[in-house]
Design an enzyme around this catalytic site. Sequence first.
Site, short mmCIF file in Angstrom:
data_model
loop_
_atom_site.label_atom_id
_atom_site.label_comp_id
_atom_site.label_asym_id
_atom_site.label_seq_id
_atom_site.Cartn_x
_atom_site.Cartn_y
_atom_site.Cartn_z
N ILE A 43 0.88 -1.18 0.00
CA ILE A 43 0.00 0.00 0.00
C ILE A 43 0.91 1.22 0.00
O ILE A 43 1.52 1.55 1.03
CB ILE A 43 -0.93 0.00 1.24
CG1 ILE A 43 -1.73 -1.32 1.31
CG2 ILE A 43 -1.88 1.20 1.18
CD1 ILE A 43 -2.51 -1.51 2.60
N CYS A 53 4.69 -2.50 3.12
CA CYS A 53 4.92 -3.67 2.27
C CYS A 53 3.80 -4.70 2.44
O CYS A 53 3.13 -4.75 3.49
CB CYS A 53 6.23 -4.34 2.65
SG CYS A 53 7.70 -3.41 2.21
N GLU A 55 4.02 -7.89 2.99
CA GLU A 55 4.25 -8.84 4.09
C GLU A 55 3.78 -8.25 5.42
O GLU A 55 3.13 -8.92 6.23
CB GLU A 55 5.75 -9.18 4.22
CG GLU A 55 6.34 -9.82 2.98
CD GLU A 55 6.90 -8.82 1.98
OE1 GLU A 55 6.28 -7.75 1.78
OE2 GLU A 55 7.94 -9.11 1.38
N CYS A 93 10.60 -5.95 6.82
CA CYS A 93 9.63 -7.06 6.92
C CYS A 93 10.26 -8.27 7.60
O CYS A 93 9.59 -8.98 8.35
CB CYS A 93 9.09 -7.42 5.54
SG CYS A 93 7.98 -6.15 4.90
N1 THU Z 1 7.61 -4.10 -1.37
C1 THU Z 1 6.88 -5.03 -0.68
O1 THU Z 1 5.66 -4.97 -0.62
N2 THU Z 1 7.56 -6.03 -0.05
C2 THU Z 1 8.91 -6.16 -0.06
O2 THU Z 1 9.44 -7.01 0.64
C3 THU Z 1 9.73 -5.31 -0.90
C4 THU Z 1 9.05 -4.12 -1.48
C5 THU Z 1 6.90 -3.02 -2.06
C6 THU Z 1 7.08 -1.67 -1.46
C7 THU Z 1 6.78 -0.77 -2.63
O3 THU Z 1 5.38 -0.56 -2.70
C8 THU Z 1 7.20 -1.58 -3.84
O4 THU Z 1 7.34 -2.91 -3.39
C9 THU Z 1 8.49 -1.12 -4.48
O5 THU Z 1 9.50 -0.98 -3.54
#
Ligand code: THU
Length: 133
Positions: A43, A53, A55, A93
């Site tokens: 989000i 993130c 996770e 995370c």
């Molecule tokens: N992102 C995640 O949701 N999880 C991760 O472990 C790495 C990065 C997301 C954050 C952001 O919205 C996008 O990926 C690019 O960094």
Amino acid sequence: MEYKKLVEQAIIASKNAYCVVSNYKVGAALLAKNGKVYLGCNIENSACSVTNCAERTAFFNAISDGEKEFEAIAIVGGLYGDFSKICPPCGVCRQVMNEFCDEDFKIILGKKDGEYEEHLLKNLFPLGFVLQG
Ligand code: THU
């Protein structure tokens, strides 16, 4: 639950990703020891540092529902939802996983077509910080 099915759940979770800044879609499916699955997506926010993130969304969803014990998390991620490569979890995370999971917690890095790599949190995040009493 088969981890291939957990990867499918992560792909479903990624459909709700709000990623207006990066266009990088991430989905996570967190399996509790009692068999329940909690989904999460990334989000983002116009103020980039506010982003959450996928996770952590899944963990906060589960924790706020009263869940306490976790077996595994499946993660998929990619630009515009192209899951041809794995998406390893960021350090923040991993720290959140370390807070709520024991050393056998599994991190399932999924790709399209249900292919996945299986890792242990203790190998991806050794010597994580926890408050000592
Ligand atoms: N992102 C995640 O949701 N999880 C991760 O472990 C790495 C990065 C997301 C954050 C952001 O919205 C996008 O990926 C690019 O960094």
